[in-house]
Design a protein around this motif. Sequence first.
Motif, short mmCIF file in Angstrom:
data_model
loop_
_atom_site.label_atom_id
_atom_site.label_comp_id
_atom_site.label_asym_id
_atom_site.label_seq_id
_atom_site.Cartn_x
_atom_site.Cartn_y
_atom_site.Cartn_z
N LEU A 101 108.38 14.81 0.25
CA LEU A 101 109.47 13.83 0.28
C LEU A 101 109.07 12.57 -0.48
O LEU A 101 108.08 11.92 -0.16
N SER A 102 109.87 12.22 -1.50
CA SER A 102 109.63 11.01 -2.28
C SER A 102 110.71 9.96 -2.04
O SER A 102 110.61 8.83 -2.53
N SER A 103 111.73 10.32 -1.27
CA SER A 103 112.85 9.44 -0.98
C SER A 103 112.44 8.33 -0.01
O SER A 103 111.46 8.43 0.73
N ASP A 104 113.25 7.26 0.03
CA ASP A 104 113.06 6.21 1.03
C ASP A 104 113.24 6.74 2.45
O ASP A 104 112.84 6.08 3.41
N TRP A 105 113.80 7.91 2.58
CA TRP A 105 113.95 8.53 3.90
C TRP A 105 112.58 8.74 4.56
O TRP A 105 112.48 8.84 5.77
N ARG A 106 111.53 8.83 3.77
CA ARG A 106 110.20 9.08 4.33
C ARG A 106 109.69 7.91 5.17
O ARG A 106 108.71 8.04 5.91
N LYS A 107 110.35 6.75 5.07
CA LYS A 107 109.90 5.54 5.76
C LYS A 107 110.39 5.47 7.21
O LYS A 107 109.99 4.56 7.94
N GLN A 108 111.26 6.39 7.62
CA GLN A 108 111.79 6.40 8.98
C GLN A 108 111.53 7.77 9.60
O GLN A 108 111.96 8.80 9.07
N GLU A 109 110.83 7.78 10.74
CA GLU A 109 110.45 9.04 11.38
C GLU A 109 111.66 9.90 11.71
O GLU A 109 111.64 11.13 11.54
N GLN A 110 112.74 9.28 12.19
CA GLN A 110 113.93 10.05 12.55
C GLN A 110 114.57 10.72 11.34
O GLN A 110 115.12 11.82 11.44
N LEU A 111 114.51 10.06 10.20
CA LEU A 111 115.09 10.64 8.99
C LEU A 111 114.23 11.79 8.47
O LEU A 111 114.75 12.81 8.01
N VAL A 112 112.92 11.64 8.57
CA VAL A 112 112.03 12.73 8.17
C VAL A 112 112.28 13.94 9.06
O VAL A 112 112.35 15.08 8.57
N GLU A 113 112.45 13.70 10.35
CA GLU A 113 112.77 14.79 11.28
C GLU A 113 114.09 15.45 10.90
O GLU A 113 114.23 16.68 10.96
N GLY A 114 115.08 14.63 10.50
CA GLY A 114 116.36 15.18 10.09
C GLY A 114 116.25 16.07 8.87
O GLY A 114 116.88 17.13 8.79
N VAL A 115 115.43 15.66 7.90
CA VAL A 115 115.21 16.49 6.71
C VAL A 115 114.58 17.81 7.12
O VAL A 115 115.00 18.89 6.67
N ASN A 116 113.56 17.76 7.97
CA ASN A 116 112.91 18.99 8.42
C ASN A 116 113.88 19.90 9.15
O ASN A 116 113.85 21.13 8.99
N ASN A 117 114.76 19.31 9.95
CA ASN A 117 115.76 20.13 10.66
C ASN A 117 116.65 20.88 9.68
O ASN A 117 116.96 22.07 9.87
N GLN A 118 117.08 20.19 8.63
CA GLN A 118 117.97 20.82 7.65
C GLN A 118 117.23 21.88 6.84
O GLN A 118 117.79 22.94 6.52
N LEU A 119 115.98 21.63 6.51
CA LEU A 119 115.19 22.62 5.78
C LEU A 119 115.06 23.89 6.62
O LEU A 119 115.27 25.01 6.12
N CYS A 120 114.72 23.72 7.89
CA CYS A 120 114.56 24.88 8.78
C CYS A 120 115.87 25.62 8.96
O CYS A 120 115.90 26.85 9.00
N GLU A 121 116.96 24.87 9.08
CA GLU A 121 118.27 25.50 9.28
C GLU A 121 118.66 26.37 8.09
O GLU A 121 119.39 27.35 8.25
N HIS A 122 118.17 26.02 6.92
CA HIS A 122 118.47 26.80 5.72
C HIS A 122 117.32 27.74 5.35
O HIS A 122 117.24 28.22 4.21
N GLY A 123 116.44 27.99 6.30
CA GLY A 123 115.40 28.99 6.10
C GLY A 123 114.24 28.56 5.23
O GLY A 123 113.51 29.41 4.72
N MET A 124 114.05 27.26 5.07
CA MET A 124 112.94 26.76 4.25
C MET A 124 111.85 26.15 5.13
O MET A 124 112.13 25.65 6.22
#
Length: 267
Positions: A101-124
Motif C-alpha cells: 500500500l502506497s496510498s495515504d490510506w496506509r496512515k490509518q489502521e482502520q483504512l488498512v483493515e478495510g483494504v485487507n477486507n476487500q482484498l480477501c473478499e475478492h480472493g486476493m
Amino acid sequence: PEATVTQVAPRMEERKWVEPIPVPVAPTLVIFLDIDGVLRSVHGRTDFAQSVRTMLVGGQRVALMGDSSSTNDNLAGIDFWPQAMRALRHIVSKTHAAVVLSSDWRKQEQLVEGVNNQLCEHGMPKLYGQTPDLDPKNVAGVVKALHSNVREKRAKEIRKWLKQHPGIERWVAIDDMDLTANRKDELLHKQNGSTEPMPFLDIESDFVKCNPAVGLTMDLAKLAVALLSGATVSQEELDRAYSSGQQDASGQLDPSFQGLGPTTFVG
C-alpha cells in the motif's frame, strides 16, 4: 378470470465465490497500490455521510462503521469500484505479485483493515506491507523542504521500500498521480546540482497511471501484467491501454493522458 400479477422485490445480488489466490511466500514481484482514483472515486460516496461513521482522509470522506453508535464490521473500502477490484485481481492472479500500500490510506489502521477486507473478499491475499511515510508527523512545510512536490515524495517512499527489500526483482506502481518526471522536475533537479538520480518512475517499465474518474481498468491491468512480466511494451500498446476506457463522464479523454503530461494530483 383476469390474471393476477404479483410483483416480487428484487433480490440482493449474491457475490459469487471466488477461489483464493495463494499467498506468496517470498514474493519477487510487487504492486505499489494507491486507492483514491484507482479503486474508488476520489470523492467517495456521499450517501454514506447520513448513516455511516466516516473518516476524513486527504479531505475525502471514507465509510468506517455501520452507524454512529455501532460496533459492526469495518466498512472502509465498501465503495471500491467492482470493475477495478476485478482488474486488480487479474494482475495478482496472473503474476502472483504481492500488494504494498502506497496510498495515504496506509496512515490509518482502520483504512488498512478495510483494504485487507476487500482484498480477501475478492480472493486476493492481504497486503504484504506499506511504504514508509517520509513525513510521519505531517509537519507543515516538510514536503516543500525535503521534496519538490507530493509526487516526488511518493516516488521516494516507493524507492525507500524497495531498498529495504532487495529481493524484489520487478515491480509496478499503480496511481492516479503522474509519478513520472516532467520538464519542470528535470529543470529543478539540474538547478539543485544533485548527483543522485531522480526518484520518479518510468511509464514504460514500472508505472501505470489511472484516470481518477475511471480508476483501474482491465486494459491497464493487462499493461501492468506485461510490465511485471518484464515484457517490452511498445508505444502502440501504451497508447491502446491509455486510450481505452479513459474517458470521463462527459465522454472526453482526460487531458492528463494526452502524452501522459502533468495531471491533477490526488492523495
